[in-house]
Design an enzyme around this catalytic site. Structure first.
Site, short mmCIF file in Angstrom:
data_model
loop_
_atom_site.label_atom_id
_atom_site.label_comp_id
_atom_site.label_asym_id
_atom_site.label_seq_id
_atom_site.Cartn_x
_atom_site.Cartn_y
_atom_site.Cartn_z
N GLY A 236 0.78 -1.22 0.00
CA GLY A 236 0.00 0.00 0.00
C GLY A 236 0.81 1.26 0.00
O GLY A 236 0.26 2.34 0.20
N ASP A 237 2.12 1.17 -0.24
CA ASP A 237 2.93 2.38 -0.26
C ASP A 237 3.95 2.26 -1.39
O ASP A 237 3.77 1.46 -2.30
CB ASP A 237 3.59 2.61 1.10
CG ASP A 237 3.56 4.08 1.50
OD1 ASP A 237 4.07 4.90 0.72
OD2 ASP A 237 3.04 4.40 2.58
N ASP A 238 5.01 3.06 -1.33
CA ASP A 238 5.97 3.09 -2.43
C ASP A 238 6.59 1.71 -2.65
O ASP A 238 7.10 1.10 -1.72
CB ASP A 238 7.09 4.08 -2.14
CG ASP A 238 6.59 5.48 -1.86
OD1 ASP A 238 5.51 5.83 -2.37
OD2 ASP A 238 7.28 6.22 -1.14
#
Length: 438
Positions: A236-238
């Site tokens: 859910g992030d980079d």
């Protein structure tokens, strides 16, 4: 990865129960093999003993064989020189949140922390043909943090620190507590064939049950000559992020499911530091949503506001530096909210009036080149401070530090058929190859 058969599961159970009946550390020449103690006992002392015996000898091997699970109940530093660490099994981090919050290694960025440091030179960490690796017990942390951004104390499971001439390959990192991998203060590091998966199973964490914030795949920081190849990331992030003073980086063959994609930043958060990101190639990347998380962007650049407002990790700004000589090639997009963008008004103090500082950044973006980018955008992003940025490309550069020498070639990004707005937004940007504000 192929799941073990019922027979192999039975064998595993037998091995686990019998582990205490055999020596937990066996040495044969320059090879040390560790068998877990079982019953939830801490395997860190035996792993460190094996590293001392065989991990600092030329040609030495430390072997953690499959199908074993090793309990990591305390922080550990494995210092390797001219040797191999073979992780066929799984390192399972304990669920003692209080211990990790209070005892993990501190990281000199955003008051972060790590649980396992790998240091040394001329070493290999290899997960083998079945990708052994790490289980961070991340669900505990996702529920504990309850949607907060950069909550203090969540440790990174793999921290490559002060290392030179090292290779990490064939590794799986499941349910990382925070960022999966940090390469920090290191040079000439190759990271090949990784699988990272951060999935939230607790529907109470957010209304959608999708929250997996701060579960980056890999971040580089104060590091030079780093190669990242053949990665699969779901979270859910980079997927990949370049923090300050990341230079001579090559990224190739990365598949991303969910999150913001490939990130340059965040940068310029600390007023007393100069952040440089230079000579970066990103090639052959595919991005698309996961079953749980939207695909926010394909590639994006983010620098903090130009005034020091608040304190890290979620506040700050006023730092200096530049991103220069970047090539992004062969980027494939599927259902991406905002495929390409530059943001120079970053702050995570969402309740504050940050829009007043959006043209204050002196952080520079220049010599950025994009080629062969195709796929579809969703034109659904509306939460940029004070702006609607539902575009295929949004280049929102600061008035105090305009972006220069941005080139685009062979760009084919489609937006929904009912979309009637502009496709490209440019502010304070010198652009070639795209019709700005059209």
């Amino acid at each position: 990865m192929r799941m073990p058969s019922a027979i192999s599961i039975g064998v595993f159970a037998g091995l686990s129960l019998a582990a205490s009946a055999v020596p937990s550390l066996r040495k044969n020449g320059t090879t040390c093999t560790v068998i877990p103690l079982g019953n939830g006992q801490d395997d860190v002392p035996n792993i460190l003993s094996a590293v001392d015996e065989c991990g600092q000898t030329s040609g030495g091997r430390v072997v953690l064989p499959a199908p074993y699970t090793y309990r990591i109940n305390q922080r550990m530093t494995t210092h390797l020189t001219d040797s191999r660490l073979e992780i066929g099994g799984t390192l399972l981090f304990s669920d003692d949140i209080d211990y990790w919050v209070n005892n993990s290694y501190r990281v000199d960025f955003q008051n972060q922390s790590s649980a396992w440091r790998i240091t040394g030179h001329d070493y290999v960490v290899d997960g083998g043909p079945h990708r052994g690796g790490v289980d961070g017990n991340g669900q505990l942390w996702y529920t504990w943090a309850k949607g907060g951004s950069n909550v203090f104390g969540r440790p990174m499971p793999v921290h490559v620190f002060e290392s030179t001439r090292a290779t990490l390959r064939n590794l799986a990192i499941r349910q990382p507590q925070f960022w999966a991998v940090l390469v920090d203060s290191s040079s000439h590091i190759n990271l090949d064939n990784f699988y990272v998966n951060a999935t939230n199973h607790d529907s109470s964490v957010s209304p959608e049950g999708e929250w997996v914030q701060n579960t980056d795949g890999i971040d580089t920081y104060r590091s030079d000559h780093i190669t990242i190849t053949n990665w699969v990331y779901q979270g859910g992030d980079d997927a990949v992020a370049f923090k300050g003073n990341s230079t001579n980086i090559h990224v190739e063959n990365v598949t991303v499911y969910g999150g913001p994609g490939i990130a340059f930043g965040s940068l310029g958060q600390y007023p007393d530091r100069t952040d440089i990101v230079e000579n970066v190639t990103v090639r052959n990347v595919r991005v698309q949503p996961s079953f749980q998380r939207a695909m926010n962007s394909g590639v994006y650049f983010k620098s903090w506001i130009g005034v020091n407002y608040g304190v890290p990790p979620n506040g700050g700004g006023g730092g200096h530096g530049y991103v220069r000589n970047v090539s992004v090639e062969n980027l494939r997009l599927k259902d991406v909210q905002l495929p390409v963008y530059i943001d120079t008004c970053l702050s995570y103090l969402f309740s504050e009036n940050i829009t007043q500082y959006c043209d204050t950044s002196t952080y520079e973006f220049e010599d950025l080149h994009f080629r062969n980018i195709s796929g579809n955008g969703l034109a659904t992003v509306t939460d940029y401070p004070g702006k609607n940025i539902s575009f295929a490309v949004a280049l929102l550069c600061s008035e105090k530090a305009p972006c220069t020498d941005l080139t685009f070639q062979d760009i084919s990004i489609t937006l929904p058929g009912n979309y009637t707005g502009k496709h490209v937004l440019c502010e304070n940007a010198e652009v070639e190859g795209l019709p700005c504000n059209s």
